[in-house]
Design an enzyme around this catalytic site. Structure first.
Site, PDB file in Angstrom:
ATOM      1  N   TYR A 251       0.825  -1.126   0.124  1.00  0.00           N
ATOM      2  CA  TYR A 251      -0.201  -0.015   0.128  1.00  0.00           C
ATOM      3  C   TYR A 251       1.027   1.233   0.022  1.00  0.00           C
ATOM      4  CZ  TYR A 251      -3.395   3.342   1.797  1.00  0.00           C
ATOM      5  OH  TYR A 251      -4.281   4.308   1.994  1.00  0.00           O
TER       6      TYR A 251
ATOM      7  N   LYS B 251       1.000   5.228  -2.392  1.00  0.00           N
ATOM      8  CA  LYS B 251       0.883   6.684  -1.786  1.00  0.00           C
ATOM      9  C   LYS B 251       2.072   7.431  -2.086  1.00  0.00           C
ATOM     10  CE  LYS B 251      -3.244   5.750  -0.589  1.00  0.00           C
ATOM     11  NZ  LYS B 251      -4.440   6.335  -1.236  1.00  0.00           N
TER      12      LYS B 251
END
Length: 200
Positions: A61, A65
């Site tokens: 993840y 970002k």
């Protein structure tokens, strides 16, 4: 999808990048040309705390970002003469159905390292709106520790309050060091307890 890097299949990393990075990229490629043509518009790229810090559980993840942060920095500069504004928001843990699903998958270390605060969607949205109205590039969050990290990780991008950032720099660096120390301590402790359980 949280999990351990060594246990997750590469397909999970690909899906996360497709959703978080390319989903945003496709939207920007569709919307920005018209905004540039009109010489008007404001885009907020929504990342998360994982755009400024990474730790156990978020190896699939966090890079998505960080990629959004890099994209925001580059297009902000590219469009700086067009009157199209770019902002980047870092919402903290938010009380949503997706967050509750994520919690069912988090490794134990991730729970311990993550800040305990959870914020309501309305409060997070209001915070982002205030940042947009103020014209900030880096839209701070409701989490004070996270804001220290955002200020410390702003690099060469525009700052909303250079003097305040300079004054808080020592505090931010101490906060980063403490956070890093704690994250490593948690992982080492869990590793030691897992090794002891296997040995018995």
């Amino acid at each position: 999808i949280p999990g351990y890097f060594l246990e997750q299949d590469v397909s999970i990393f690909e899906k996360q990048m497709l959703l978080n990075y390319f989903g945003t990229l496709y939207t920007l490629k569709s919307a920005l040309p018209e905004m540039v043509k009109r010489r008007e518009g404001h885009v907020v790229i929504v990342t998360s705390a994982m755009a400024i810090v990474g730790f156990t559980g978020y190896s699939a993840y966090a890079p998505t970002k960080w990629a959004l942060r890099g994209l925001a920095d580059t297009i902000r500069n590219e469009l700086s003469a067009t009157n199209v504004r770019i902002s980047i928001a870092y919402p903290p843990d938010t009380d949503t159905p997706g967050f509750h699903v994520e919690n069912t998958l988090k490794p134990k270390e991730t729970f311990e390292i993550s800040p305990p605060s959870i914020f309501s969607p309305d409060a997070v949205a209001s915070c982002i709106r205030r940042g947009v109205d103020a014209g900030h590039y880096h839209i701070l969050s409701l989490d004070l520790l996270q804001n220290c990290l955002i200020r410390a990780m702003s690099g060469v991008s525009p700052r909303s309050n250079l003097l305040l950032d300079a004054l808080l720099a020592p505090v931010s660096h101490v906060a980063m060091a403490l956070f890093s120390f704690n994250a490593d301590r948690v992982v080492r402790r869990h590793h030691k307890s897992k090794a002891a359980a296997v040995a018995t």
